[in-house]
Motif scaffolding. Structure first.
Motif, mmCIF file in Angstrom:
data_model
loop_
_atom_site.group_PDB
_atom_site.id
_atom_site.type_symbol
_atom_site.label_atom_id
_atom_site.label_comp_id
_atom_site.label_asym_id
_atom_site.label_seq_id
_atom_site.Cartn_x
_atom_site.Cartn_y
_atom_site.Cartn_z
ATOM 1 N N THR A 129 0.837 -1.195 0.000
ATOM 2 C CA THR A 129 0.000 0.000 0.000
ATOM 3 C C THR A 129 0.871 1.244 0.000
ATOM 4 O OG1 THR A 129 -1.655 -1.190 1.268
ATOM 5 C CG2 THR A 129 -1.839 1.188 1.234
ATOM 6 N N PRO A 130 0.584 2.203 -0.888
ATOM 7 C CA PRO A 130 1.399 3.420 -0.900
ATOM 8 C C PRO A 130 1.165 4.303 0.328
ATOM 9 C CG PRO A 130 -0.326 3.541 -2.568
ATOM 10 C CD PRO A 130 -0.390 2.182 -1.982
ATOM 11 N N GLU A 131 -0.003 4.203 0.934
ATOM 12 C CA GLU A 131 -0.295 5.007 2.128
ATOM 13 C C GLU A 131 0.144 4.265 3.386
ATOM 14 O OE1 GLU A 131 -4.266 6.566 2.421
ATOM 15 O OE2 GLU A 131 -4.553 6.285 0.274
ATOM 16 N N SER A 132 0.478 5.018 4.403
ATOM 17 C CA SER A 132 0.865 4.424 5.671
ATOM 18 C C SER A 132 -0.383 4.090 6.478
ATOM 19 C CB SER A 132 1.747 5.386 6.461
ATOM 20 O OG SER A 132 1.999 4.855 7.736
ATOM 21 N N ILE A 133 -0.442 2.898 7.007
ATOM 22 C CA ILE A 133 -1.620 2.480 7.771
ATOM 23 C C ILE A 133 -1.579 3.012 9.199
ATOM 24 C CG2 ILE A 133 -0.668 0.287 8.553
ATOM 25 C CD1 ILE A 133 -3.470 -0.870 8.078
ATOM 26 N N GLY A 134 -0.415 3.317 9.689
ATOM 27 C CA GLY A 134 -0.273 3.837 11.047
ATOM 28 C C GLY A 134 0.170 2.748 12.007
#
Length: 165
Positions: A129-134
């Motif tokens: 995933t290009p976004e960080s999940i946290g």
């Protein structure tokens, strides 16, 4: 079955009164612990599914595997609470006790498998995933699943020791 027949019946074994009380007293609290952990885990799975499944498709596999683990944990709690029915008049019914031990072992193995599959899908989903999940979501998703597996493993050991002939 009459009492005289039960005393000679090979499917019943006499146990000491304190062990019979321990089986009856520990079945419900252990089962409720598993049910409450399953409820908390289902809540974290829903939060992960609502927040991230559309952004990271592989996290939907994590939601499915961990959802199955939550359902297995509910079944584990129900089977654990049925331990009380294995004791009748300070006698352990061997067939029921063996069935409870076997069912708990199978359910725990399935729970461990679903946890591992969920962690694998989670790791792959997060890295693709290009976004960080946290970090907090990742920590909660891994930690709650691990706590559920460890707790159910402890319950399995306690139940197996209590229900031994």
């Amino acid at each position: 079955m009459r009492r005289r027949d039960r005393e000679r019946h090979p499917d019943y074994r006499a146990i000491d009164p304190s062990r019979a009380r321990r089986i009856g007293a520990s079945a419900v609290p252990l089962g409720l612990g598993s049910l409450s952990l399953a409820t908390a885990f289902a809540g974290s799975v829903v939060c992960l599914g609502v927040g991230w499944a559309t952004k990271a498709p592989l996290l939907a596999m994590t939601v499915g595997a961990h959802g199955a683990q939550a359902v297995i944990a509910v079944s584990f709690g129900i089977v654990t609470m049925s331990m009380r029915r294995t004791v009748s008049a300070r006698r352990l019914e061997l067939g029921s006790a063996n069935a409870v031990r076997r069912n708990l072992l199978v359910l725990w193995n399935l729970s461990l498998l679903m946890a591992c599959l969920g962690w694998l899908a989670f790791g792959v989903g997060v890295t693709t995933t290009p976004e960080s999940i946290g970090a907090s979501a990742a920590f909660v998703e891994i930690l709650v699943s691990a706590v559920l597996v460890v707790y159910n493993g402890i319950v399995l050991v306690v139940a197996s020791r209590l229900l031994r002939a």
